[in-house]
Design a protein around this motif. Sequence first.
Motif, PDB file in Angstrom:
ATOM      1  N   GLN A 474      12.319   6.822  -3.368  1.00  0.00           N
ATOM      2  CA  GLN A 474      12.221   6.698  -4.800  1.00  0.00           C
ATOM      3  C   GLN A 474      12.084   5.540  -5.487  1.00  0.00           C
ATOM      4  O   GLN A 474      11.362   5.700  -6.558  1.00  0.00           O
ATOM      5  CB  GLN A 474      13.309   7.368  -5.401  1.00  0.00           C
ATOM      6  CG  GLN A 474      12.954   7.703  -7.024  1.00  0.00           C
ATOM      7  CD  GLN A 474      14.940   8.229  -7.394  1.00  0.00           C
ATOM      8  OE1 GLN A 474      15.620   9.373  -6.108  1.00  0.00           O
ATOM      9  NE2 GLN A 474      15.001   8.813  -8.594  1.00  0.00           N
ATOM     10  N   LEU A 475      13.392   4.339  -5.084  1.00  0.00           N
ATOM     11  CA  LEU A 475      13.618   3.539  -5.899  1.00  0.00           C
ATOM     12  C   LEU A 475      12.335   2.559  -5.923  1.00  0.00           C
ATOM     13  O   LEU A 475      11.277   2.245  -6.494  1.00  0.00           O
ATOM     14  CB  LEU A 475      14.507   2.578  -5.980  1.00  0.00           C
ATOM     15  CG  LEU A 475      16.165   2.986  -5.670  1.00  0.00           C
ATOM     16  CD1 LEU A 475      16.942   1.909  -4.636  1.00  0.00           C
ATOM     17  CD2 LEU A 475      16.046   2.555  -7.743  1.00  0.00           C
ATOM     18  N   ALA A 476      11.105   2.597  -4.392  1.00  0.00           N
ATOM     19  CA  ALA A 476      10.662   1.771  -4.113  1.00  0.00           C
ATOM     20  C   ALA A 476       9.079   2.580  -4.657  1.00  0.00           C
ATOM     21  O   ALA A 476       7.557   1.779  -4.798  1.00  0.00           O
ATOM     22  CB  ALA A 476       9.551   1.808  -2.778  1.00  0.00           C
ATOM     23  N   GLY A 477       9.277   3.767  -5.327  1.00  0.00           N
ATOM     24  CA  GLY A 477       8.183   4.233  -5.985  1.00  0.00           C
ATOM     25  C   GLY A 477       7.021   5.080  -4.564  1.00  0.00           C
ATOM     26  O   GLY A 477       5.712   4.632  -5.102  1.00  0.00           O
ATOM     27  N   ILE A 478       7.117   4.949  -3.837  1.00  0.00           N
ATOM     28  CA  ILE A 478       6.524   5.499  -2.722  1.00  0.00           C
ATOM     29  C   ILE A 478       6.762   7.330  -2.727  1.00  0.00           C
ATOM     30  O   ILE A 478       8.033   7.582  -1.738  1.00  0.00           O
ATOM     31  CB  ILE A 478       7.226   5.144  -1.607  1.00  0.00           C
ATOM     32  CG1 ILE A 478       6.754   3.983  -1.580  1.00  0.00           C
ATOM     33  CG2 ILE A 478       5.920   5.745  -0.122  1.00  0.00           C
ATOM     34  CD1 ILE A 478       6.780   3.232  -0.156  1.00  0.00           C
ATOM     35  N   ASN A 485       2.460   7.828   6.600  1.00  0.00           N
ATOM     36  CA  ASN A 485       1.575   7.496   6.901  1.00  0.00           C
ATOM     37  C   ASN A 485       2.255   5.806   7.234  1.00  0.00           C
ATOM     38  O   ASN A 485       0.589   4.880   7.830  1.00  0.00           O
ATOM     39  CB  ASN A 485       0.158   7.131   5.969  1.00  0.00           C
ATOM     40  CG  ASN A 485      -0.565   8.702   6.007  1.00  0.00           C
ATOM     41  OD1 ASN A 485      -0.264   9.078   7.051  1.00  0.00           O
ATOM     42  ND2 ASN A 485      -0.152   9.493   4.726  1.00  0.00           N
ATOM     43  N   ILE A 486       3.552   5.301   6.631  1.00  0.00           N
ATOM     44  CA  ILE A 486       3.217   4.056   6.385  1.00  0.00           C
ATOM     45  C   ILE A 486       4.864   3.417   7.395  1.00  0.00           C
ATOM     46  O   ILE A 486       5.795   4.399   8.268  1.00  0.00           O
ATOM     47  CB  ILE A 486       4.284   4.062   5.077  1.00  0.00           C
ATOM     48  CG1 ILE A 486       3.599   3.436   3.908  1.00  0.00           C
ATOM     49  CG2 ILE A 486       4.822   1.860   5.491  1.00  0.00           C
ATOM     50  CD1 ILE A 486       4.272   3.488   2.511  1.00  0.00           C
ATOM     51  N   LEU A 553       1.272  -3.113   5.831  1.00  0.00           N
ATOM     52  CA  LEU A 553       1.611  -4.901   7.428  1.00  0.00           C
ATOM     53  C   LEU A 553       2.180  -4.985   7.320  1.00  0.00           C
ATOM     54  O   LEU A 553       2.131  -5.801   8.662  1.00  0.00           O
ATOM     55  CB  LEU A 553       0.881  -5.574   6.623  1.00  0.00           C
ATOM     56  CG  LEU A 553      -0.316  -5.793   5.633  1.00  0.00           C
ATOM     57  CD1 LEU A 553      -1.541  -6.261   4.563  1.00  0.00           C
ATOM     58  CD2 LEU A 553      -2.000  -4.989   6.554  1.00  0.00           C
ATOM     59  N   GLY A 554       3.428  -4.081   7.405  1.00  0.00           N
ATOM     60  CA  GLY A 554       4.584  -4.974   7.841  1.00  0.00           C
ATOM     61  C   GLY A 554       5.336  -6.455   7.782  1.00  0.00           C
ATOM     62  O   GLY A 554       6.039  -6.844   9.171  1.00  0.00           O
ATOM     63  N   ILE A 555       4.710  -6.732   6.726  1.00  0.00           N
ATOM     64  CA  ILE A 555       5.153  -8.341   6.870  1.00  0.00           C
ATOM     65  C   ILE A 555       6.307  -8.268   6.279  1.00  0.00           C
ATOM     66  O   ILE A 555       7.218  -9.856   6.090  1.00  0.00           O
ATOM     67  CB  ILE A 555       3.639  -8.625   5.642  1.00  0.00           C
ATOM     68  CG1 ILE A 555       2.816  -8.477   6.048  1.00  0.00           C
ATOM     69  CG2 ILE A 555       4.900 -10.514   4.796  1.00  0.00           C
ATOM     70  CD1 ILE A 555       1.444  -9.383   5.102  1.00  0.00           C
TER      71      ILE A 555
END
Length: 568
Positions: A474-478, A485-486, A553-555
């Motif tokens: 929620q905080l990340a807006g996702i 899919n992440i 991208l997992g960075i």
Amino acid sequence: MAFNPQFAQLGEILVHEGYINNQQLEEGLKKQNNFGTKIGETLIKLGYLKENELLSALQQQLECDVIRESELLELDENIVKLIPEPFAVENRVLAIRDIGDSMIVAMTDPENVVIQDSLQKMVGKNVIPTLIGESALTDALEKYYKSIRTSSQVDDAVGNFDFVAVDEEENEISIDSSQEVDAPVVKLVNLIITEAIKSNCTDIHIEPLTKQTRVRFRIDGALREVMTSPIGMHAGLVSIVKVMSKLNIAERRLPQDGHISLKTSIKSVDVRVSITPTVTGEKVVMRLLDKGDFGFSLTSLGFTEANLVMFKKWIKRPYGINIVSGPTGSGKSTTLHAALKEIMDIENNIITVEDPVEYRLDGITQIEANEKIGLTFGSALRSVLRQDPDVVLIGEIRDEETADIAVKFSLTGHLVFSTLHANDAPATITRLIDIGIAPYLVASSLNLVMAQRLMRKVCPNCITDYKPTDKELQLAGISEEEAKNINFKKGVGCVHCDNTGYKGRTGIFEMLELNSEIRKLIFEGKNQDIIRDKALENGMETLHDAAVARMKLGITSIQEVIKLTISD
């Protein structure tokens, strides 16, 4: 018979020159024994005579040169300290200049041959006496021997360190690291600074708590506690830092700022020292700036391919302003210096005005502002215009004067780079207008506005899969659907990353190009929300979007996305 001052008493000369009258001379002679001083000093104490009048009379009587006060402004301390301070103060003498096998010495009593003989034995040279006034001598003794004592304190404080310190005036202090270190507080300062340099930290925080002193290093943008020490050592620790940076040791109530340069076997570091009084004691913050070769390039900063193409296009334009915005420590200066490195060639005259100069670039003229001596951003930039520049980097647009000069530079055919403190790219435009630049000038002069942040990268040695909580999503807006899919990543912590889970940083960028549509909105005085909407419509990637892209991208981790950006 003509009056000959060489064969006259001092009082007679004073009366002859009209400095005093006979009655004043008689009173002075009567009170001379009471004061325990010579006649000249007695008359000065009585208010009948001025010091310069006494010197003039003595010069006639003794046929001795009088030291000019302008000569006392910049004496060589190495010459001054050839006469030990106790001897100089007691006998009222000051070493002025070395001339081969002789030394010029200022004396309040040049006739005193006993003192002259002692001086000759002490310095091993012939002494040439010159006359000096008592007040001028007192001030000169205080100035130079105080400086000599301070230098001695610096040597004592850092004499056992593993680095070479240089003060604000770039005077190098020799360090002998082979000597045995006895004082625990000196060992502590040595340990703190050398460990900070080894760990590539950007800031050292030395802060007093209730029962202990806490030392934290800022590494990869985050503070880490590295050690604690007994609170009883704190005052001594602060004092050593003050001595090294030539600050007032006795002043504990007011903030102080200083500077040290350090040279180690690893690298050279410029240190900006800030000391602030708190309720528990003085807190020290030391910012470490690497003075070595600038090792960054645009390709190493974290630009996506599309962003890199766009940025290179605007930094190679012949005129206009390119601004990078963001908070302190967001990498703005690094980006701009990498841009200068990209466009630097023999045909361009590139000049920078910075405070301080964080990176040294060979082949570029770099000016460091110094308000203490009147070299402000404004005065430096006005002189730059007479230096035939092609490209000008202004370290920071901080007021209307600086902004106005930047605009005038850009409108007269110069390419300008600068930084500004703002939250995002559209807010940077609003900030320029708030500073006092007319909207039509902002629209006419700006080429590119880029907001940036530095995100910590997940440590590659301890990276692992991670399932975020609903709150984090929620905080990340996702959305939950998008999260499926992440493949979220997180560092669990290891020896390679000091158990933090992160190692290194990368930039994220929000690039706003000023096309005709954006310029029109600025001309019309539209607010930043309208400008942002139009920029998004034109394809601008926000800081949040850039952060999420790095996370996918997992960075980086979702925690870094939440920490650094705000989702719409």
